[in-house]
Design a protein around this motif. Sequence first.
Motif, PDB file in Angstrom:
ATOM      1  N   PRO A 146       0.883  -1.204  -0.017  1.00 20.05           N
ATOM      2  CA  PRO A 146       0.068   0.228  -0.009  1.00 20.05           C
ATOM      3  C   PRO A 146       1.014   1.232   0.063  1.00 20.05           C
ATOM      4  N   ASN A 147       2.089   1.169   0.666  1.00 23.26           N
ATOM      5  CA  ASN A 147       2.774   2.584   0.299  1.00 23.26           C
ATOM      6  C   ASN A 147       3.767   2.557  -0.790  1.00 23.26           C
ATOM      7  N   GLY A 148       3.347   1.797  -1.854  1.00 25.67           N
ATOM      8  CA  GLY A 148       4.437   1.645  -2.881  1.00 25.67           C
ATOM      9  C   GLY A 148       5.897   0.922  -2.801  1.00 25.67           C
ATOM     10  N   GLY A 149       5.545   0.071  -1.699  1.00 22.12           N
ATOM     11  CA  GLY A 149       6.723  -0.801  -1.465  1.00 22.12           C
ATOM     12  C   GLY A 149       7.929  -0.467  -0.954  1.00 22.12           C
ATOM     13  N   ASP A 150       7.547   0.868  -0.216  1.00 22.88           N
ATOM     14  CA  ASP A 150       8.477   1.607   0.405  1.00 22.88           C
ATOM     15  C   ASP A 150       8.802   0.980   1.874  1.00 22.88           C
ATOM     16  N   LEU A 151      10.129   0.632   1.892  1.00 25.20           N
ATOM     17  CA  LEU A 151      10.491   0.014   3.180  1.00 25.20           C
ATOM     18  C   LEU A 151      11.249   0.756   4.247  1.00 25.20           C
ATOM     19  N   GLY A 152      11.164   2.373   3.695  1.00 25.28           N
ATOM     20  CA  GLY A 152      11.821   3.065   5.002  1.00 25.28           C
ATOM     21  C   GLY A 152      13.354   2.900   5.005  1.00 25.28           C
ATOM     22  N   TRP A 153      13.887   3.723   5.910  1.00 27.07           N
ATOM     23  CA  TRP A 153      15.457   3.670   6.137  1.00 27.07           C
ATOM     24  C   TRP A 153      15.673   2.283   6.841  1.00 27.07           C
ATOM     25  N   MET A 154      16.915   1.697   6.388  1.00 21.07           N
ATOM     26  CA  MET A 154      17.413   0.392   7.005  1.00 21.07           C
ATOM     27  C   MET A 154      18.852   0.142   7.030  1.00 21.07           C
ATOM     28  N   THR A 155      19.410  -0.198   8.088  1.00 23.26           N
ATOM     29  CA  THR A 155      21.014  -0.553   8.113  1.00 23.26           C
ATOM     30  C   THR A 155      21.242  -1.976   7.639  1.00 23.26           C
ATOM     31  N   ALA A 156      22.363  -2.263   7.105  1.00 23.02           N
ATOM     32  CA  ALA A 156      22.830  -3.775   6.757  1.00 23.02           C
ATOM     33  C   ALA A 156      22.448  -4.586   8.044  1.00 23.02           C
ATOM     34  N   GLY A 157      22.068  -5.654   7.576  1.00 26.39           N
ATOM     35  CA  GLY A 157      21.795  -6.821   8.471  1.00 26.39           C
ATOM     36  C   GLY A 157      20.267  -6.832   8.968  1.00 26.39           C
ATOM     37  N   MET A 158      19.581  -5.585   8.597  1.00 24.97           N
ATOM     38  CA  MET A 158      18.122  -5.775   9.229  1.00 24.97           C
ATOM     39  C   MET A 158      16.984  -6.597   8.420  1.00 24.97           C
ATOM     40  N   THR A 159      17.497  -7.169   7.174  1.00 28.09           N
ATOM     41  CA  THR A 159      16.501  -7.872   6.298  1.00 28.09           C
ATOM     42  C   THR A 159      17.311  -9.404   6.269  1.00 28.09           C
ATOM     43  N   VAL A 160      16.644 -10.146   5.548  1.00 31.32           N
ATOM     44  CA  VAL A 160      17.138 -11.578   5.302  1.00 31.32           C
ATOM     45  C   VAL A 160      18.210 -11.222   4.353  1.00 31.32           C
ATOM     46  N   GLU A 161      19.187 -12.353   4.419  1.00 33.72           N
ATOM     47  CA  GLU A 161      20.628 -11.863   3.865  1.00 33.72           C
ATOM     48  C   GLU A 161      20.508 -11.951   2.364  1.00 33.72           C
ATOM     49  N   PRO A 162      19.649 -12.585   1.518  1.00 27.36           N
ATOM     50  CA  PRO A 162      19.830 -12.431  -0.073  1.00 27.36           C
ATOM     51  C   PRO A 162      19.299 -10.989  -0.446  1.00 27.36           C
ATOM     52  N   PHE A 163      18.509 -10.675   0.451  1.00 26.47           N
ATOM     53  CA  PHE A 163      17.832  -9.279   0.205  1.00 26.47           C
ATOM     54  C   PHE A 163      18.698  -8.338   0.639  1.00 26.47           C
ATOM     55  N   ASP A 164      19.286  -8.473   1.653  1.00 27.61           N
ATOM     56  CA  ASP A 164      20.162  -7.358   2.268  1.00 27.61           C
ATOM     57  C   ASP A 164      21.503  -7.272   1.447  1.00 27.61           C
ATOM     58  N   MET A 165      22.272  -8.422   0.915  1.00 28.24           N
ATOM     59  CA  MET A 165      23.279  -8.226   0.007  1.00 28.24           C
ATOM     60  C   MET A 165      22.947  -7.750  -1.299  1.00 28.24           C
ATOM     61  N   ALA A 166      21.646  -8.044  -1.930  1.00 24.10           N
ATOM     62  CA  ALA A 166      21.258  -7.281  -3.076  1.00 24.10           C
ATOM     63  C   ALA A 166      21.033  -5.770  -3.004  1.00 24.10           C
ATOM     64  N   MET A 167      20.514  -5.455  -1.770  1.00 28.02           N
ATOM     65  CA  MET A 167      20.314  -4.163  -1.528  1.00 28.02           C
ATOM     66  C   MET A 167      21.429  -3.282  -1.521  1.00 28.02           C
ATOM     67  N   GLN A 168      22.429  -3.810  -0.815  1.00 26.40           N
ATOM     68  CA  GLN A 168      23.711  -2.997  -0.509  1.00 26.40           C
ATOM     69  C   GLN A 168      24.556  -2.798  -1.744  1.00 26.40           C
ATOM     70  N   ALA A 169      24.101  -3.647  -2.835  1.00 25.35           N
ATOM     71  CA  ALA A 169      25.054  -3.650  -4.128  1.00 25.35           C
ATOM     72  C   ALA A 169      24.374  -2.598  -4.932  1.00 25.35           C
ATOM     73  N   LEU A 170      23.105  -2.113  -4.750  1.00 26.76           N
ATOM     74  CA  LEU A 170      22.534  -0.866  -5.485  1.00 26.76           C
ATOM     75  C   LEU A 170      23.182   0.694  -5.408  1.00 26.76           C
ATOM     76  N   GLU A 171      23.241   1.041  -6.377  1.00 32.22           N
ATOM     77  CA  GLU A 171      23.303   2.583  -6.391  1.00 32.22           C
ATOM     78  C   GLU A 171      21.926   3.088  -6.216  1.00 32.22           C
ATOM     79  N   PRO A 172      21.852   4.647  -5.948  1.00 34.24           N
ATOM     80  CA  PRO A 172      20.583   5.163  -5.726  1.00 34.24           C
ATOM     81  C   PRO A 172      20.164   5.099  -7.221  1.00 34.24           C
ATOM     82  N   GLY A 173      18.764   4.841  -7.359  1.00 32.80           N
ATOM     83  CA  GLY A 173      18.137   5.102  -8.973  1.00 32.80           C
ATOM     84  C   GLY A 173      17.986   3.890  -9.489  1.00 32.80           C
TER      85      GLY A 173
END
Length: 293
Positions: A190-217
């Motif tokens: 309902p929020n357009g998929g927005d997860l808010g602000w997170m730090t490393a380790g707050m999500t499951v590992e595959p998601f966390d590693m993929a998220m950290q590899a991304l640049e803004p946009g």
Amino acid sequence: MLHRLATAAFVAAALPVLAIAQDQTEAPAASTETAAPVDPATVLAKVGDTEITLGHLVAARSGLPEQFAQMPASVLFDGLLDQIVNQELLKQAYTGEEPDSVKVTIDNSRRSLMAAASLAEYLEANVTEEAVQKAYNDAYGDGYEPEMEYHASHVLVETEEEASDIIAQYEDGAEFAKLARDNSTGPSAPNGGDLGWMTAGMTVEPFDMAMQALEPGEISGPVQSNFGWHVIKMNETREQAPAFEDVQAELRAKVQEDVTMAYIDVLNESGNVDKSGAEGIDPAVLDSMTPQE
């Protein structure tokens, strides 16, 4: 029987405070006379040879229910004094031996108060500004190593094919937030998929590693986790450590807790503690026994 009588006596002795609190909604006008200097040892009244001091009133006020303790001192003063005088009169009128229930209650009260005083003295000497600053540095770095934070959104679907289709639609110009609202099975849809602000380790590992590899946009390829398949979009990143002032109270409380537990451990090791008398005692006796027994 003794318990009921003691309760009745206490209630009767407390009536002056309650009566004044109910009858007087505004504090009396302050006296224009110059007040004599006082301290906690200042004697306010005597019952026989027993002195009632200002310190007794201060302690009594601290034990009042919150709605009375917050009332102006000018409203409470006479009632508290009358209460303590009445209690002393009742105490002196008692002709029997001091009940065991009174003895153990006094023992526990004195023990609790002295433990609090002892711990406060120890903490004052051992919880220093340097210790709180060290806790901040340990948690957040020395101020030059702020933690990376990630603001991400995602679309969660059941299959890899669905995830690939979401990517294709996004690359064709679809709005990511709309894709999330229309397709995602996650609670952030309902929020357009927005997860808010997170730090490393707050999500499951595959998601966390993929998220950290991304640049803004950027968006990810299909990412599988135990929740399903994700398409992740990195909205923005920032490096931020909380200001020391913002977390100082929290850190001080944590330092106090750690220092307290360590101190109690030391005291237990050196305090000649023997709990053997409790062995074999059924804890259920606490439910069946009263202090009067």
